[in-house]
Design a protein around this motif. Sequence first.
Motif, mmCIF file in Angstrom:
data_model
loop_
_atom_site.group_PDB
_atom_site.id
_atom_site.type_symbol
_atom_site.label_atom_id
_atom_site.label_comp_id
_atom_site.label_asym_id
_atom_site.label_seq_id
_atom_site.Cartn_x
_atom_site.Cartn_y
_atom_site.Cartn_z
ATOM 1 N N ASP A 45 41.879 24.255 47.906
ATOM 2 C CA ASP A 45 43.296 23.991 48.111
ATOM 3 C C ASP A 45 43.509 22.533 48.500
ATOM 4 O OD1 ASP A 45 46.042 24.342 48.521
ATOM 5 O OD2 ASP A 45 45.776 25.042 50.569
ATOM 6 N N ASN A 53 49.034 24.941 43.332
ATOM 7 C CA ASN A 53 48.521 26.258 43.695
ATOM 8 C C ASN A 53 47.106 26.142 44.233
ATOM 9 O OD1 ASN A 53 50.885 27.236 42.674
ATOM 10 N ND2 ASN A 53 49.983 28.194 40.886
ATOM 11 N N SER A 55 43.255 28.132 44.731
ATOM 12 C CA SER A 55 42.391 29.130 44.124
ATOM 13 C C SER A 55 41.368 29.561 45.162
ATOM 14 C CB SER A 55 41.651 28.554 42.916
ATOM 15 O OG SER A 55 42.551 28.162 41.924
ATOM 16 N N THR A 57 37.908 32.475 45.543
ATOM 17 C CA THR A 57 37.077 33.509 44.959
ATOM 18 C C THR A 57 36.467 34.317 46.087
ATOM 19 O OG1 THR A 57 35.227 33.973 43.474
ATOM 20 C CG2 THR A 57 35.092 31.950 44.757
ATOM 21 N N GLU A 64 44.502 33.461 42.706
ATOM 22 C CA GLU A 64 45.310 32.250 42.708
ATOM 23 C C GLU A 64 46.501 32.491 43.620
ATOM 24 O OE1 GLU A 64 47.399 29.182 39.555
ATOM 25 O OE2 GLU A 64 46.126 30.807 38.833
ATOM 26 N N GLU A 66 50.298 30.878 45.107
ATOM 27 C CA GLU A 66 51.417 29.949 44.909
ATOM 28 C C GLU A 66 52.146 29.790 46.236
ATOM 29 O OE1 GLU A 66 54.833 29.258 41.530
ATOM 30 O OE2 GLU A 66 53.989 31.233 41.817
ATOM 31 N N THR A 85 45.635 37.947 40.875
ATOM 32 C CA THR A 85 44.450 37.698 40.062
ATOM 33 C C THR A 85 44.802 37.982 38.608
ATOM 34 O OG1 THR A 85 42.120 38.212 39.710
ATOM 35 C CG2 THR A 85 43.537 40.033 40.361
ATOM 36 N N ASN A 86 44.153 37.291 37.715
ATOM 37 C CA ASN A 86 44.393 37.525 36.291
ATOM 38 C C ASN A 86 43.431 38.552 35.713
ATOM 39 O OD1 ASN A 86 46.522 35.691 36.106
ATOM 40 N ND2 ASN A 86 45.113 33.985 35.850
#
Length: 129
Positions: A45, A53, A55, A57, A64, A66, A85-86
């Motif tokens: 960050d 944004n 990220s 893990t 991610e 915002e 998460t995508n």
Amino acid sequence: MMVILFRLMLFLALLIVAYSIIKYFFQPLRKLEKAHRHNQFFFLDDQKDVRKNFSLTYKGVMFEGEKYMGATDTSFDIITIYVWTNDYNALQGLMREDFQFIEDDIRIRYPEAAVEWKSPIKEFLRDQK
């Protein structure tokens, strides 16, 4: 004279290669990807840039977040953070405590912020209460 010029050019080329290698190993995005591959926790960050944004893990899942700035009682600060998460398939095996750990870590960095999860994590956490 040509030998000295050639040596100078060779020395400059070696400096450029060494600088590139050092820069590569200290790149934060590379550290994030390495932590993701090894199922470790890593938070990437830029706290000074509100529009950027972050990220993170955790246990092999890439999240991610915002950030949204607003007014608090004393100052302008980050007041809302949306996290998602995508790769929803990677969420398999995560428990409520895992999401609580992530929220706690975000709150350490942004104590004034309310952490909001996007679907399907939001529904999972709501059903687990």
